[in-house]
Design an enzyme around this catalytic site. Structure first.
Site, PDB file in Angstrom:
ATOM      1  N   GLY A 451      17.561  26.797  23.545  1.00 35.79           N
ATOM      2  CA  GLY A 451      17.074  26.405  22.239  1.00 35.79           C
ATOM      3  C   GLY A 451      17.271  24.926  22.066  1.00 35.79           C
ATOM      4  CB  THR A 457      18.187  20.372  24.784  1.00 33.40           C
ATOM      5  OG1 THR A 457      17.352  19.312  24.331  1.00 33.40           O
ATOM      6  CG2 THR A 457      17.340  21.493  25.305  1.00 33.40           C
ATOM      7  CG  ASP A 569      23.096  23.323  10.000  1.00 35.47           C
ATOM      8  OD1 ASP A 569      22.457  23.748   9.016  1.00 35.47           O
ATOM      9  OD2 ASP A 569      22.563  22.977  11.072  1.00 35.47           O
TER      10      ASP A 569
END
Ligand code: NAG
Ligand code: NAG
Ligand code: NAG
Ligand code: NAG
Ligand code: NAG
Ligand code: NAG
Ligand code: NAG
Ligand code: NAG
Ligand code: NAG
Ligand code: NAG
Ligand code: NAG
Ligand code: NAG
Length: 766
Positions: A451, A457, A569
């Site tokens: 992902g 990455t 997050d």
């Protein structure tokens, strides 16, 4: 690693010296090659005249000290010749009237033509006629060669006198008489005394005249020998013939002339005397040797042995390359020319006198093998030295690479990390090398990408022990983060919770550090909920379990970790699932420690739209309650099966949280719920979860429950679901459902709209 570094540093002076040696070695090699290439082209053409002077006149060569004109000759009388046209364009050198047809330096001689003198008897009138002739070189460097000339008289009733005079004006007279009575006695060939006589001349004669004795006037033999001839001529000139007696052939061939050899010399002094006056001395050139003249006064020059050329010119004497003249300088071995000589040696392993004989193989085997050994040792050591040079260069290159890696390692706080790791032994955290990670990801193969997003990455990696890991390669990192990185790693490495993705290690020797996480096999919660391809039939039980585990993980980060860690997050795509649907909270790239000072606040804007705490957007202050808000959105996803930002009907973008809050207010929650979990029995439980979510989504962070409280609540609800009769407490549920909402519509004005996203550089893409 620390030991290895000091080892390298200790070797530095040695390596420096070695590099210097290598440089020297290569330079010498280069010079030797170029020198041997240019060595062969230096043999200059030998010169025989002064610069710009003619070398020949006609086909007679004129070597210095002779020359055509006084400018081209030695400054003494007699050396300056003139090159006269004798008709038909034929040029010949002359000294006044005397023709020079050969000039040589060694021996120091010149050849000229001498007029043949004659005397004839005319029987008709009984008259005797004769010619007169003389040659004189007084004051000039010439004298008749006593060795190469003979006074020759041809006739059968003849007496001829030669009169001469030397430099000191001492005169002499000599003569030769020839009488014969018939032509029958004459024989062709040598001048034997019959019809022909010869006599020698003394040294040093430079004046010459011939007279015939009148008493021998051919009157007796005129019938077969009318004329007599006499001349001073070169020894071999005369091949006697009876025709010379009976005819006038001698007067008719070659203009009545015979060659005579002149010796010449420089001056009238000996070498010893002459070299005192350097302005007039002729043998001044390098390698020029002086010798006294052997015929009269004066001296001569010659090149020293081993040299050849013109000894009268400044650089006239040149080294003889004896090796090119094998006949004159024999050598049956290896010939080496030297300045003024040559060396002739036997090849390796042989012995003998190669200048006079041959080289024979040397039978002393010991010395031969010794030489062989020495040769091998020399060659080998040279080769080894070269090899060493190459190795050293390679090592240097490698060290450079290592230095770069070390620099990154140091900048990223690697030392601190290492020290921490030492002090906390048993820590399951590893510092990976760049190579290890490259190998694990097959050089960061595209097919290994798990992902990625705006920040970096994630690759799947297989370590040497076949252990799967997830390697996060960030794109950028700010300077502040760089310095703190090692420290952060120390803290993150200590997080040990079954619902938090384990950080296994990191790699610091690259510009942007890479993180190595535990590999979680079953994708993300986001994929579980929203991926249409997956069987989206997930039971409420499972959903509750995932929510609980995620909440516990976040609660752990907020309260049990030291220092406390804010996720920053929280979203469904950051909750990973293993094969048993166990949740693992991930992505600590966005993790933030609780800020200690104000300056850090501004830099901490991060997160994903749809999950962002509206309070955070206004204050830019990330708190544990921001994570709670985001978690509330995740709860909604679980309940509704919708994305945090979803589309409804007419491509209208809708925020799940706002839709949910309005639905709650308008008591139409059922519309939003995922059809898979809409179930009469569970409605009570769903209502409680929805209420919990609503609390998490409170606009005021203060009003939201803590993560710990959320986790506890979820735990209670899970137990209630499993054992509804044991745990049922309808009163409590009623309280929860009846709790008045502190929510007001206008408080959640769309402050996290598109503009804000852009302004805050929020990661919205996937
Ligand atoms: C010199 O040149 C003439 C003609 O130019 C020729 O006949 C004669 O043989 C030459 N002499 C020598 C020694 O070459
Ligand atoms: C050759 O030339 C020189 C100078 O021009 C002259 O003095 C000499 O007499 C000449 N000799 C002959 C043989 O022509
Ligand atoms: C000139 O004299 C030298 C020495 O005697 C001799 O070797 C050479 O052949 C002569 N050259 C001519 C052209 O007669
Ligand atoms: C000899 O003398 C006579 C008379 O003077 C003359 O005619 C004749 O030609 C002479 N012979 C020779 C060979 O000179
Ligand atoms: C030759 O020499 C003699 C004696 O020195 C002399 O009397 C005579 O005149 C000379 N002849 C010539 C042609 O010079
Ligand atoms: C020639 O020689 C003889 C003696 O041999 C002599 O008698 C005679 O006078 C001479 N002739 C002349 C012309 O000189
Ligand atoms: C001298 O002359 C004879 C016969 O004319 C000849 O065979 C011989 O070769 C000549 N020798 C020389 C050195 O010219
Ligand atoms: C020899 O030759 C010269 C000229 O070539 C001439 O004057 C002379 O009379 C000749 N002498 C004899 C004996 O033929
Ligand atoms: C040597 O030569 C010079 C001129 O070249 C002359 O003046 C001198 O007298 C000569 N000396 C002798 C001994 O011949
Ligand atoms: C040396 O030689 C030059 C040229 O021949 C002459 O002028 C000079 O006087 C000589 N010097 C001595 C010391 O003899
Ligand atoms: C110089 O010449 C003399 C006589 O030819 C000789 O003996 C001597 O060895 C020569 N010297 C050199 C250095 O060639
Ligand atoms: C050359 O070799 C011969 C016989 O082998 C010997 O007689 C002679 O002396 C040698 N010459 C030199 C210069 O060695």
């Amino acid at each position: 690693m620390g030991e290895a570094r000091t080892g390298v540093r200790g070797a530095k002076p040695f390596m420096g010296a070695l590099m210097l040696l290598c440089h020297f070695l290569l330079t010498v090699l280069l010079v030797a090659v170029t020198a041997s290439a240019s060595a062969s082209a230096s043999a200059s053409a030998s010169v025989n005249t002064l610069p710009g002077c003619p070398e020949t006149c006609g086909n007679v060569s004129i070597p210095y000290p002779f020359g055509i004109g006084s400018d081209c000759s030695f400054p003494a009388p007699g050396f300056a010749l003139s090159c006269n046209d004798t008709g038909n364009g034929v040029h010949k050198p002359f000294l006044t009237n005397v023709e020079f047809f050969n000039i040589s330096l060694l021996p120091a001689q010149a050849r000229i033509y001498n007029q043949i003198s004659w005397q004839c008897y005319n029987a008709t009138d009984a008259e005797v006629s004769y010619s007169t002739w003389y040659l004189q070189f007084i004051g000039e460097p010439y004298r008749f060669s006593d060795a190469d000339n003979k006074f020759t008289v041809v006739g059968c009733d003849t007496l001829a006198y030669i009169r001469g005079q030397n430099q000191r004006e001492i005169s002499y007279t000599s003569g030769c008489v020839s009488v014969c009575h018939s032509s029958e006695s004459l024989t062709n060939g040598a001048c034997s005394g019959i019809g022909c006589c010869q006599t020698s001349i003394p040294k040093g004669i430079n004046f010459y005249n011939v007279t015939f004795d009148g008493n021998f006037n051919n009157s007796q033999v005129w019938n077969f020998n009318p004329c007599s001839f006499a001349v001073l001529a070169e020894v071999d000139w005369l091949n006697f013939s009876t025709a010379y007696i009976t005819t006038r052939e001698l007067n008719e061939t070659n203009g009545g002339r015979a060659p005579v050899v002149l010796d010449w010399a420089i001056g009238n002094q000996t070498c010893e005397v002459a070299q005192r006056n350097t302005t007039s001395y002729a043998c001044l050139g390098k390698h020029s040797n002086c010798s006294d003249s052997t015929n009269g006064p004066g001296y001569l020059c010659s090149c020293s042995s081993g040299y050849q050329g013109n000894p009268y010119l400044p650089n006239g004497c040149q080294d003889i390359n004896e090796c090119d003249l094998k006949e004159k300088y024999p050598c049956n071995g290896i010939c080496t020319n030297t300045d003024g000589g040559y060396k002739c040696t036997c090849p390796r392993g042989t012995k003998g006198d190669p200048k006079n004989g041959t080289c024979n193989s040397d039978h002393s085997n010991l010395s031969t093998s010794m030489k062989l050994v020495i040769g091998i040792v020399t060659t080998t050591s040279f080769a080894l030295l070269l090899l060493l040079c190459i190795v050293v260069s390679m090592v240097r290159e490698r060290r450079k690479l290592i230095r770069i890696k070390e620099e990154y390692f140091r900048r990223h706080g690697g030392r601190l990390l290492l020290e921490e790791m030492k002090s906390k032994q048993g820590l399951a955290f590893k510092v990976f090398t760049k190579e290890e990670l490259e190998q694990a990801t097959n050089n960061f193969d595209r097919n290994r990408i798990l992902g990625g997003g705006g920040h970096g990455t994630v690759y799947k990696g297989i370590l040497d022990d076949n252990h799967a890991v997830a390697i996060k390669k960030s794109k950028l990192i700010d300077d502040h983060q760089k310095k703190e990185f090692g420290k952060e790693m120390v803290i993150l490495s200590q997080i040990n919770h079954r619902n938090v993705v384990k950080l296994l290690g990191c790699c610091l020797e690259v510009e942007v550090p890479m993180l190595v996480y535990e590999f979680v096999s079953n994708g993300t919660l986001f994929q579980l909920i929203h991926d249409r391809k997956r069987t989206s039939h997930i039971s409420l039980d499972t959903r509750l379990e995932i929510a609980l585990q995620s909440a516990e993980a976040l609660a752990y980060l907020h309260s049990s970790a030291s220092p406390p860690i804010l996720h920053g997050d929280v979203k469904s795509s950051n909750i990973l699932l293993d094969d048993n649907y166990n949740a693992k909270v991930s992505d600590f790239g966005a993790s933030m420690f609780v800020p200690k000072d104000e300056t850090q606040f501004a830099t901490l804007v991060q997160g994903t739209c749809g999950y962002l705490d509206p309070e955070y957007l206004q204050t830019c202050q990330l708190t544990d309650k921001s994570d709670v808000y985001s978690f509330g959105v995740v709860l909604l996803e679980l309940l509704t099966g919708r994305k945090a930002i979803y589309f409804e009907g007419s491509n209208e973008e809708k925020s799940l949280s706002s839709s949910f809050l309005s639905a709650m207010k308008e008591d139409r929650l059922l519309q939003l719920l995922d059809s898979h979990i809409k179930n009469e029995e569970d409605m009570e439980l769903i209502g409680e979860i929805a209420e919990l979510a609503r609390q998490c989504l409170n606009v005021r962070g203060e009003d939201r429950p803590s993560m710990k409280e959320v986790a506890d609540d979820l735990d209670r609800l899970r137990k209630f679901k499993r054992h509804p009769f044991l745990q049922h407490n309808s009163e409590e549920i009623e309280n929860l459902l009846g709790q008045p909402s502190s929510y007001t519509e206008n408080e959640i004005s769309g402050s996290y709209s598109i503009e804000t996203k852009a302004a805050l550089d929020i990661e919205c893409g996937r």
